[in-house]
Each structure stands twice: as C-alpha cells, then as structure tokens.
Design a protein around this motif. Structure first.
Motif, PDB file in Angstrom:
ATOM      1  N   ASP A  84       0.806  -1.227   0.000  1.00  0.00           N
ATOM      2  CA  ASP A  84       0.000   0.000   0.000  1.00  0.00           C
ATOM      3  C   ASP A  84       0.837   1.275   0.000  1.00  0.00           C
ATOM      4  OD1 ASP A  84      -2.607  -0.471  -0.355  1.00  0.00           O
ATOM      5  OD2 ASP A  84      -3.208  -0.239   1.728  1.00  0.00           O
ATOM      6  N   ASP A  85       2.122   1.147   0.213  1.00  0.00           N
ATOM      7  CA  ASP A  85       2.987   2.321   0.233  1.00  0.00           C
ATOM      8  C   ASP A  85       3.203   2.845  -1.187  1.00  0.00           C
ATOM      9  OD1 ASP A  85       3.184   1.805   2.936  1.00  0.00           O
ATOM     10  OD2 ASP A  85       5.207   0.976   2.822  1.00  0.00           O
ATOM     11  N   MET A 102       4.623   5.851   3.215  1.00  0.00           N
ATOM     12  CA  MET A 102       3.366   5.217   3.601  1.00  0.00           C
ATOM     13  C   MET A 102       2.211   6.161   3.271  1.00  0.00           C
ATOM     14  SD  MET A 102       4.382   3.307   7.190  1.00  0.00           S
ATOM     15  CE  MET A 102       4.085   4.769   8.111  1.00  0.00           C
ATOM     16  N   ARG A 103       1.100   5.610   2.836  1.00  0.00           N
ATOM     17  CA  ARG A 103      -0.062   6.416   2.465  1.00  0.00           C
ATOM     18  C   ARG A 103      -0.539   7.288   3.621  1.00  0.00           C
ATOM     19  NH1 ARG A 103      -2.080   5.382  -2.522  1.00  0.00           N
ATOM     20  NH2 ARG A 103      -1.474   3.419  -3.445  1.00  0.00           N
ATOM     21  N   ASP A 104      -0.486   6.758   4.836  1.00  0.00           N
ATOM     22  CA  ASP A 104      -0.904   7.550   5.999  1.00  0.00           C
ATOM     23  C   ASP A 104      -0.003   8.762   6.202  1.00  0.00           C
ATOM     24  OD1 ASP A 104      -3.005   5.845   6.489  1.00  0.00           O
ATOM     25  OD2 ASP A 104      -1.983   4.730   8.089  1.00  0.00           O
ATOM     26  N   VAL A 105       1.279   8.602   5.928  1.00  0.00           N
ATOM     27  CA  VAL A 105       2.215   9.719   6.040  1.00  0.00           C
ATOM     28  C   VAL A 105       1.887  10.764   4.968  1.00  0.00           C
ATOM     29  CG1 VAL A 105       4.645  10.404   5.799  1.00  0.00           C
ATOM     30  CG2 VAL A 105       4.047   8.343   7.098  1.00  0.00           C
ATOM     31  N   LYS A 107      -1.062  11.347   3.558  1.00  0.00           N
ATOM     32  CA  LYS A 107      -2.289  12.039   3.962  1.00  0.00           C
ATOM     33  C   LYS A 107      -2.010  13.049   5.062  1.00  0.00           C
ATOM     34  CE  LYS A 107      -5.376   8.231   2.834  1.00  0.00           C
ATOM     35  NZ  LYS A 107      -6.251   7.195   3.402  1.00  0.00           N
ATOM     36  N   SER A 108      -1.229  12.659   6.043  1.00  0.00           N
ATOM     37  CA  SER A 108      -0.904  13.543   7.166  1.00  0.00           C
ATOM     38  C   SER A 108      -0.113  14.761   6.706  1.00  0.00           C
ATOM     39  CB  SER A 108      -0.110  12.757   8.211  1.00  0.00           C
ATOM     40  OG  SER A 108       0.326  13.596   9.234  1.00  0.00           O
ATOM     41  N   ARG A 109       0.904  14.527   5.886  1.00  0.00           N
ATOM     42  CA  ARG A 109       1.742  15.637   5.411  1.00  0.00           C
ATOM     43  C   ARG A 109       0.954  16.594   4.526  1.00  0.00           C
ATOM     44  NH1 ARG A 109       7.482  15.400   5.917  1.00  0.00           N
ATOM     45  NH2 ARG A 109       7.282  17.379   4.864  1.00  0.00           N
ATOM     46  N   SER A 111      -2.233  17.134   4.667  1.00  0.00           N
ATOM     47  CA  SER A 111      -3.135  17.861   5.559  1.00  0.00           C
ATOM     48  C   SER A 111      -2.414  19.022   6.242  1.00  0.00           C
ATOM     49  CB  SER A 111      -3.709  16.904   6.603  1.00  0.00           C
ATOM     50  OG  SER A 111      -4.533  17.591   7.500  1.00  0.00           O
TER      51      SER A 111
END
Length: 127
Positions: A84-85, A102-105, A107-109, A111
């Motif tokens: 998923d990365d 990573m996808r979560d990183v 999204k966070s960045r 944002s």
C-alpha cells in the motif's frame, strides 16, 4: 575515488515535496470542480480561494523542481505495486536510491501543508 554525496535533510524534504505538491494540487483541483457544480451561496468565493491555492501550489512546484534540477536530483515513480505504500526512486548526483512513503504519512503531510497554505492565505487576506 569519488565520495557519494547523499541528499541533505533539506534535499530529502524537497524530494518529498516533489511528490506531495502534485497530489495536493490534484486534490484541490478536484474540490474546485465540485464547487463549480455546487449551488452553495458562497460558491464563487470557494472557487476563487481554490484558484489562489492552486496558483500558489503550482508556483511552489515549479520552484521546487528547479531547485532539485540545480542540485542534480531527479525523482521517478516506481510503478511496481508491492504494497500500500507509494514507491519512488530518485537519482541524486548520479546515484540511484529507492524511496517509499506510507499512504498515511502522505495524507498527514498533505493535511499539514494544506493547513499552512490556507493559514497563509487567510493571513494575507486580513492585511
């Protein structure tokens, strides 16, 4: 013997921005199109703010790309789907390095970056 000069922290941030800024621009553009179809009374203000944000992000992308070029750094997407990365590689002064986010990183960045752009825009509007 040539010493390998890996990217500095600043250059690593620029490499990451070369990935995040286009993603952010796409997101804002997509939202702008949704506003165009909206019947919201504030529609034209949302559209105007969207265009300002898009122009600023585009200018930042150009600046970042030119700075990477001047430092002899190129970034490429790795099209192999391993997980998923998001996988990339970059060539820094002749040497190739793999790079994953990573996808979560992402999204966070994005944002955080979006918040900074909006904060700057609102601050300038108050002046």
């Amino acid at each position: 013997m040539t010493t390998v000069q890996k990217p500095t922290e600043e250059e690593q941030e620029m490499i990451l921005n070369s990935l995040l800024l286009p993603m952010m621009l796409t997101m804002i553009e997509r939202n702008g199109k949704e506003f165009e179809l909206s019947t919201n009374m504030l529609r034209r203000y949302y559209i105007a703010a969207t265009e300002i944000l898009m122009n600023r992000i585009h200018a930042e992308m150009v600046k970042n790309k030119n700075e990477l070029r001047s430092r002899q750094i190129k970034v490429f997407e790795n099209n192999k789907r391993m997980d998923d990365d998001l996988h990339y590689k970059y060539i820094c002064r002749g040497y190739e390095y793999p790079f994953s986010v990573m996808r979560d990183v992402v999204k966070s960045r994005i944002s955080i970056m979006m918040g900074e752009y909006v904060k700057t825009l609102l601050h300038q509007m108050r002046e």
